[in-house]
Design a protein around this motif. Structure first.
Motif, short mmCIF file in Angstrom:
data_model
loop_
_atom_site.label_atom_id
_atom_site.label_comp_id
_atom_site.label_asym_id
_atom_site.label_seq_id
_atom_site.Cartn_x
_atom_site.Cartn_y
_atom_site.Cartn_z
N ALA A 303 52.24 53.89 36.56
CA ALA A 303 52.19 54.01 38.02
C ALA A 303 51.55 55.32 38.49
N LYS A 306 47.17 55.22 36.08
CA LYS A 306 46.24 54.10 36.21
C LYS A 306 46.36 53.40 37.57
N LEU A 307 47.58 53.11 38.00
CA LEU A 307 47.75 52.43 39.29
C LEU A 307 47.43 53.35 40.46
N PHE A 372 51.24 42.97 35.53
CA PHE A 372 49.88 43.34 35.14
C PHE A 372 48.95 42.14 35.09
N MET A 375 47.80 42.46 38.44
CA MET A 375 46.83 43.55 38.51
C MET A 375 45.48 43.13 37.96
N LEU A 392 49.38 46.06 45.74
CA LEU A 392 50.18 47.03 44.97
C LEU A 392 51.65 46.96 45.35
N TYR A 396 54.54 46.46 42.47
CA TYR A 396 55.71 47.32 42.32
C TYR A 396 57.01 46.56 42.54
N TYR A 457 44.05 45.42 32.14
CA TYR A 457 45.38 45.02 32.60
C TYR A 457 45.87 43.78 31.87
#
Length: 491
Positions: A303, A306-307, A372, A375, A392, A396, A457
């Motif tokens: 988190a 990368k995110l 993911f 993602m 996003l 989460y 991902y």
């Protein structure tokens, strides 16, 4: 003596620790929310100019070391300082670390010094705060103690929720050091509350539980000096060879972190330690859970790297028309945790033992893997332009379902499966699973050099889902090894 005040029906000392922890977590999550983007920003934008992959590796190792040093931090409190002073000096080091990072110098020296101070300080503060919370309650008052820890857990997420919003806003426009300064102010406020509210702690943690003898102190001092000297020599020789780089150093630290649990499990299982056969069987089952947890954290703790980069580069940073900073996306997770903690707590009570620990871990792995998968799809959509930040939010939300199925359950099962000879050390071993996951997760950034964004991902998603399914296949056997018995659920 106490003045009779209570904190939501709990000892007033909990208010002191609640506030201290909330501000400490404000400083920690505030830094975490901007660290990767600061490191990846070009010098023209007041950053360090690292490639994203290198910044991801550094953030991974930084998070890994934070959890790894909890072990020596707890030992120092038990044998040298006591929990009370350990928390104070830990907070003081953390504050100095943030101040160092707030120095607007062009040299990265103050950044590395700051991170080192924060790592050292957190090792002293983090494990001993929980110890002091537990000691506020008399023996046998388990119900109030559990409720007290729930309030304490809330303080963590209150700090974690507000920090990215405040620090991210202050750091906008390349004002990174202003953001770091806000984290320093947060820790200073926490220390102030801790000192002013010290009387409410009623002397808890003032003395170490088993103080080192003079001979032990001398031996410890020699070993510490020898270890520090050896590390300095190795780094100096490596630097002199011209082959020392940040990437290689991060990889070396990752390898060392991987060796730690291997050596520790070997020490437990291969030594005698008067372990019973049942204890050895339970430890073998725990290794499966440890590996599963490490895989989970490898994905989940991307988190702040990368995110966060995805939020910076590929999302329309607007929530219902309100513009936000990339760092603000780091507030989604603690918000969902605060919402769903009571839901999952009630769910586990309702289900009782019909759902085993391995099944909960399996669900967590599959869930974080599915996040993911989402993602991967979103990264594909981002090829045509920026996507909504609500994607996003969804990611989460899915991940939090996994965390609440693994994190509190993992702490509980660790205490249950711990051999008698290792009761006091096993929670430290649980935190090492987070350390391993963070370090390896940081290294996965290297995959971005050979894989497209959607495929990156997807590879991690498939790995997590396969690990979850493998654990599910052996869930029945592991349940027997762990001596978890099927009982009717509480209704």
């Amino acid at each position: 003596m106490t003045d009779g005040r209570t904190f939501f029906g709990h000892p007033w000392g909990l208010a002191t620790l609640f506030g201290t922890e909330a501000w400490e977590r404000f400083s920690w999550y505030g830094l975490r929310a901007i660290l990767a983007t600061f490191m990846a920003a070009s010098p023209a934008h007041q950053g360090l100019g690292m490639p994203d992959e290198t910044a991801q590796a550094v953030v991974g190792v930084y998070g890994a070391l934070i959890y790894l040093v909890a072990l020596p931090g707890g030992w120092i409190a038990d044998r040298i300082l006591g929990a009370r002073r350990s928390v104070f000096w830990g907070g003081f080091l953390i504050m100095l670390g943030h101040i160092s990072m707030a120095v607007p110098a062009t040299s990265p020296f103050f950044v590395w010094l700051g991170l080192g101070l924060i790592i050292s300080g957190t090792g002293l503060l983090k494990p001993n705060m929980s110890v002091m919370v537990g000691r506020l309650y008399p023996e046998g008052d388990d119900g109030r103690r559990d409720a007290g820890f729930s309030l304490f857990y809330l303080s963590i997420n209150v700090g974690a929720f507000f920090a990215p919003i405040v620090v991210g806003w202050l750091a906008a426009g390349d004002r990174w050091h202003l953001g770091f300064g806000a984290a320093a102010v947060g820790m200073a406020l926490g220390l102030t509350q801790y000192v002013r509210g010290g009387r409410a702690l009623l002397g808890i943690g003032e003395r170490p539980g088993h103080r080192l003898s003079p001979a032990e102190r001398r031996r410890f001092g020699r070993l510490l000096a020898l270890g520090a000297g050896a590390a300095v020599i190795v780094l100096a020789v490596w630097a002199a060879s011209g082959t020392l780089t940040i990437d290689r150093l991060a990889l070396a630290i990752t390898v060392i972190i991987l060796i730690v649990p291997i050596g520790y499990f070997g020490y437990i299982l291969l030594g005698s330690h008067n372990l019973t056969e049942d204890e050895r069987i339970r430890m073998k089952a725990y290794i499966w859970l440890f590996v599963a947890a490490a895989v989970f954290w490898m994905v989940y703790d991307l988190a702040p790297s990368k995110l966060l980069f995805f939020a910076r580069d590929h999302t329309d940073l607007s929530l219902s028309g309100v513009p936000i900073q990339p760092a603000t996306t780091q507030s989604f997770n603690p918000l969902f945790i605060m919402i769903f903690v009571p839901v999952f707590a009630a769910l586990w009570v309702k289900l009782g033992t019909r759902v085993s620990t391995p099944q909960k871990f399996s669900f967590a792995l599959v869930t974080v893997g599915l996040s993911f998968v989402v993602m991967s799809v979103v990264a594909g959509l981002a090829g045509a332009g920026r996507v909504s930040v609500w994607w996003l939010v969804l990611v989460y939300l899915i991940q939090v379902f996994g965390e609440l199925s693994l994190s509190p359950v993992g702490l509980s099962v660790t205490t249950k499966l711990a051999p008698e000879a290792f009761k006091g050390q096993m929670l430290g071993l649980w935190f090492i699973s987070i350390s391993v996951g963070d370090a390896v997760g940081g290294q996965t950034g290297r995959l971005s050099q050979v894989l497209s964004e959607p495929m990156y991902y997807l590879v991690l998603a498939v790995l997590a889902i396969l690990a979850g399914l493998a654990l599910l296949m052996f869930a029945r056997k592991l349940r027997v090894m762990m001596a978890e018995h099927h009982e009717p659920a509480i209704r």
